[in-house]
Write a protein that holds these residues in place. Sequence first.
Motif, PDB file in Angstrom:
ATOM      1  N   MET A   1       0.851  -1.196   0.000  1.00 15.87           N
ATOM      2  CA  MET A   1       0.000   0.000   0.000  1.00 15.87           C
ATOM      3  C   MET A   1       0.880   1.237   0.000  1.00 15.87           C
ATOM      4  N   SER A   2       0.637   2.156  -0.882  1.00 12.50           N
ATOM      5  CA  SER A   2       1.433   3.377  -0.963  1.00 12.50           C
ATOM      6  C   SER A   2       0.942   4.393   0.038  1.00 12.50           C
ATOM      7  N   LEU A   3       1.740   5.440   0.191  1.00 12.38           N
ATOM      8  CA  LEU A   3       1.396   6.506   1.137  1.00 12.38           C
ATOM      9  C   LEU A   3       0.094   7.176   0.759  1.00 12.38           C
ATOM     10  N   TRP A   4      -0.181   7.241  -0.562  1.00 14.96           N
ATOM     11  CA  TRP A   4      -1.360   7.982  -1.019  1.00 14.96           C
ATOM     12  C   TRP A   4      -2.637   7.169  -0.890  1.00 14.96           C
ATOM     13  N   THR A   5      -2.520   5.883  -0.584  1.00 18.62           N
ATOM     14  CA  THR A   5      -3.726   5.060  -0.452  1.00 18.62           C
ATOM     15  C   THR A   5      -4.062   4.770   0.992  1.00 18.62           C
ATOM     16  N   LEU A   6      -3.439   5.514   1.921  1.00 18.37           N
ATOM     17  CA  LEU A   6      -3.801   5.330   3.324  1.00 18.37           C
ATOM     18  C   LEU A   6      -5.266   5.680   3.519  1.00 18.37           C
ATOM     19  N   PRO A   7      -6.006   4.913   4.275  1.00 17.67           N
ATOM     20  CA  PRO A   7      -7.433   5.171   4.448  1.00 17.67           C
ATOM     21  C   PRO A   7      -7.660   6.448   5.229  1.00 17.67           C
ATOM     22  N   ILE A   8      -8.794   7.071   4.988  1.00 21.26           N
ATOM     23  CA  ILE A   8      -9.151   8.274   5.720  1.00 21.26           C
ATOM     24  C   ILE A   8      -9.530   7.902   7.132  1.00 21.26           C
ATOM     25  N   ILE A   9      -9.675   8.936   7.988  1.00 21.56           N
ATOM     26  CA  ILE A   9      -9.870   8.689   9.417  1.00 21.56           C
ATOM     27  C   ILE A   9     -11.080   7.809   9.679  1.00 21.56           C
ATOM     28  N   GLY A  10     -12.154   8.038   8.929  1.00 20.47           N
ATOM     29  CA  GLY A  10     -13.366   7.274   9.177  1.00 20.47           C
ATOM     30  C   GLY A  10     -13.214   5.797   8.913  1.00 20.47           C
ATOM     31  N   LYS A  11     -12.191   5.398   8.122  1.00 18.32           N
ATOM     32  CA  LYS A  11     -12.002   3.994   7.786  1.00 18.32           C
ATOM     33  C   LYS A  11     -10.755   3.402   8.424  1.00 18.32           C
ATOM     34  N   LEU A  12     -10.126   4.138   9.293  1.00 17.82           N
ATOM     35  CA  LEU A  12      -8.937   3.602   9.952  1.00 17.82           C
ATOM     36  C   LEU A  12      -9.315   2.404  10.804  1.00 17.82           C
ATOM     37  N   ASN A  13      -8.418   1.422  10.858  1.00 14.12           N
ATOM     38  CA  ASN A  13      -8.687   0.297  11.744  1.00 14.12           C
ATOM     39  C   ASN A  13      -8.453   0.714  13.185  1.00 14.12           C
ATOM     40  N   ALA A  14      -8.742  -0.189  14.098  1.00 14.36           N
ATOM     41  CA  ALA A  14      -8.705   0.160  15.519  1.00 14.36           C
ATOM     42  C   ALA A  14      -7.320   0.598  15.967  1.00 14.36           C
ATOM     43  N   ALA A  15      -6.268  -0.016  15.422  1.00 13.89           N
ATOM     44  CA  ALA A  15      -4.911   0.326  15.854  1.00 13.89           C
ATOM     45  C   ALA A  15      -4.558   1.761  15.504  1.00 13.89           C
ATOM     46  N   TYR A  16      -4.821   2.151  14.252  1.00 15.54           N
ATOM     47  CA  TYR A  16      -4.478   3.507  13.836  1.00 15.54           C
ATOM     48  C   TYR A  16      -5.383   4.542  14.499  1.00 15.54           C
ATOM     49  N   ALA A  17      -6.640   4.188  14.715  1.00 14.85           N
ATOM     50  CA  ALA A  17      -7.547   5.123  15.388  1.00 14.85           C
ATOM     51  C   ALA A  17      -7.091   5.378  16.820  1.00 14.85           C
ATOM     52  N   ALA A  18      -6.676   4.320  17.517  1.00 13.74           N
ATOM     53  CA  ALA A  18      -6.190   4.488  18.887  1.00 13.74           C
ATOM     54  C   ALA A  18      -4.914   5.320  18.917  1.00 13.74           C
ATOM     55  N   ALA A  19      -4.015   5.079  17.948  1.00 12.34           N
ATOM     56  CA  ALA A  19      -2.776   5.857  17.898  1.00 12.34           C
ATOM     57  C   ALA A  19      -3.054   7.327  17.603  1.00 12.34           C
ATOM     58  N   LEU A  20      -4.019   7.593  16.724  1.00 14.84           N
ATOM     59  CA  LEU A  20      -4.368   8.978  16.403  1.00 14.84           C
ATOM     60  C   LEU A  20      -4.922   9.697  17.632  1.00 14.84           C
ATOM     61  N   ALA A  21      -5.783   9.017  18.376  1.00 12.11           N
ATOM     62  CA  ALA A  21      -6.308   9.617  19.607  1.00 12.11           C
ATOM     63  C   ALA A  21      -5.190   9.877  20.607  1.00 12.11           C
ATOM     64  N   LEU A  22      -4.231   8.966  20.660  1.00 12.94           N
ATOM     65  CA  LEU A  22      -3.106   9.126  21.579  1.00 12.94           C
ATOM     66  C   LEU A  22      -2.280  10.362  21.226  1.00 12.94           C
ATOM     67  N   ILE A  23      -2.082  10.618  19.944  1.00 17.71           N
ATOM     68  CA  ILE A  23      -1.319  11.792  19.513  1.00 17.71           C
ATOM     69  C   ILE A  23      -2.006  13.074  19.968  1.00 17.71           C
ATOM     70  N   VAL A  24      -3.305  13.159  19.727  1.00 18.29           N
ATOM     71  CA  VAL A  24      -4.054  14.364  20.096  1.00 18.29           C
ATOM     72  C   VAL A  24      -3.985  14.599  21.603  1.00 18.29           C
ATOM     73  N   ILE A  25      -4.145  13.537  22.372  1.00 22.83           N
ATOM     74  CA  ILE A  25      -4.158  13.685  23.826  1.00 22.83           C
ATOM     75  C   ILE A  25      -2.770  14.043  24.349  1.00 22.83           C
ATOM     76  N   GLN A  26      -1.714  13.448  23.786  1.00 24.87           N
ATOM     77  CA  GLN A  26      -0.361  13.753  24.255  1.00 24.87           C
ATOM     78  C   GLN A  26       0.014  15.208  23.989  1.00 24.87           C
ATOM     79  N   VAL A  27      -0.379  15.732  22.849  1.00 30.90           N
ATOM     80  CA  VAL A  27      -0.111  17.142  22.565  1.00 30.90           C
ATOM     81  C   VAL A  27      -0.850  18.029  23.560  1.00 30.90           C
ATOM     82  N   SER A  28      -2.092  17.688  23.835  1.00 32.47           N
ATOM     83  CA  SER A  28      -2.871  18.470  24.798  1.00 32.47           C
ATOM     84  C   SER A  28      -2.240  18.420  26.181  1.00 32.47           C
ATOM     85  N   ILE A  29      -1.759  17.244  26.573  1.00 34.45           N
ATOM     86  CA  ILE A  29      -1.141  17.111  27.890  1.00 34.45           C
ATOM     87  C   ILE A  29       0.128  17.951  27.980  1.00 34.45           C
TER      88      ILE A  29
END
Length: 732
Positions: A1-29
Amino acid sequence: MSLWTLPIIGKLNAAYAAALALIVIQVSIGILYKAAQSGGNYAFSASSSVTISEFLKLLLSTYFFYREWLQRRQNSTHQTLSVEEMRRDSMEEKGLCEDGSEETSEGSKRSESAVDARYWTLSNPRSDVGSFVQACRDELPTEIRYGFAQLALFYVLINNTVFLLYRLADPGTIQLIKSGTTLITALVMIFALKTNIVRGQWLAIILQVCGIVTTQYRPGGAAYPLSTYLILLFQTTISAISSVYNQNLCKSVDKSLHVMNMTLYGSGMCLNLMLHFVIRLIEWDEPGFFTGYGSWGACMVILSNVFIGLAMTAVYKYADAIIKCFATAISTGVLLYVSPILFNVTLSFLVLPGTLVVFIAAWLYAEATPPRSSSKIPDSPVRRQQRRSLLMGFLSEYSAQGRYRRAGLSLATCLTVFIIACLNSANSNKSSGNTDKAPPASGDHGGDLITIDSPFKNSLAFVRWNSHIAERIPIIKSSYSPFFYTMHISMPSLSNALAEVTQNITWDTWEDAFTIYHSVRDTMSQLLEDPNTQDIDGIMYFHFDAWVEPLQFADMDRNKIWFLDGPEPKFECMKTVDRYGNWWGWGANHHELALQGVRIASHMQKSKYIIDPDEFCIGWSDIYFIPRRYFRDYIALSDILYAVPVFHELAIPTIIHIIDKTYQSHPTRSIIEPLGDCWGSCCATNPLAEDIMWRRCGHKMDFLNENVTKVHFERLAANSLILGKQVGNMGV
């Protein structure tokens, strides 16, 4: 899978969705932990904040599992009814009753009523507490529960030391060092869990480390003391071990994630509560359990800890510990950009390419991850014993699977409390509300030699003339420049041209001698805004006819304000002038203007500062030092008092008194360092040569008496020659 075919946020699997939430929370902290500080300290207890966070996470996890438990019973209900209905239909086809006899129409109705009653009973289960508690107890094996209790000890260390780290360093640096857990985590997973890290993942890890080093590079040496980096390294290592341990526990059994969270957070709540009471016994100035939560920052810290705990557990359940580390690396890049904007941290020119490398490494790791195998290798007793031997060694008997796990948990708890108590005690007098370069030491020790450095090598000297005497500038600048980062000359009519700019970092033309503190305020503001002056750690203010011998200030605490404690006028705060004495300013009603200014400040800054609206201060104000960490406070209060305007020997003492009352940890721990050995007063004249030689500071010299002034300037010239030189360490 190329960089340009990464799924959008709504279709991310559970692993990537959890990591994305972790990024947002860590920046806020990263932002919230700094915003919640007041003068480099927290008004609330770190252990109580973590305890409350763990309690809230426990409530959330309990609620989530309660819903899951109800759904399980609902599913069980439908399965039971399906079997019952199939059995009844079969009986009806044969025309038989339950006992095998022929069924009548009345019996058929009774059978249907019985099924309906059974359906009502099963589909509406009585949600009693006992059944739910029993379900919680039966969900996890005993060794897994002990494992999560041990894991809670790791998080007690991590969550409490993070408060200390945000006092000592800026968010970008903290996240940057913590991103190094990727390499440490990979090593732990290889040696402890026999995890296979493929070559592509290793390349991504190496690339990420290179990117982190690139962003951290800054000419001029380390930004913080060695002790700060050691604490960061300690927390990074503990975080890496806990990441692998958490991942292993979550994936060792196919049970409810919510019960795992309940066990972890319940243990963490109890351990942090115990830690709070222990620290309260050791540290007399530790805030109470519910003290300091009147501000939004303290409450937001608690909420952010709640969300990051849930996000991390989801990462460990659905992804792995290394993906968690890469999420931390990405949040690091964001914090490196916002730290200079919010916390006055110098941004290296290599941050942009270094952060780009970190992002590319994160994507390469995701691309190199091998597909997960659907088959699960049985965990035989032999393999489990081998892993225990590798992880615990001779302490395996005290692990979660060992015979003495209760004793092991007790010993680990005592050790955890001891470590945190030692860290708090060792750093109880340290503060880093200033996120700029740490104050330099007076000398770098190397073996039996010490290097002589000026304690003001990162400070600005603000030298004031109340009248235009330009011929004195050369001797002042040439004599003091070797000891200071830079110098600021303040003199009326300094510029003959009528220019729009009447002040910059190195000079000003302030005319009013009674309100010179506002010119100091303007210089502070420029130092905070100019990206090229972020290394300046404070301002040393003195009159040109005062004398200051810089090397004799090496033993002073540079995190404190230095202020004169001498006669005429003596530093004192009061509500009435009746008991102070006969000072000329009372006749000019300067105290009434000071009282007016204090009351305005109390009204405008009541939520930020501790201000008695009926109290003002007076003091000799010809020499003082303000650390950079208090620049914004000085600026805010100076603006109010200058608008009145308040006379400088009332305004400056009142400003530092308000700052002291606001940020002191206890009435006996003032942030003001008195200069009680300076010669003279505001208006004293004609010191002797002996006075200058025996006193490190004083006011004021008579420049027409060259026999006296040359003693001071010759001493400065001689001392400047030894700067940077190594001399023998006599143990002083």
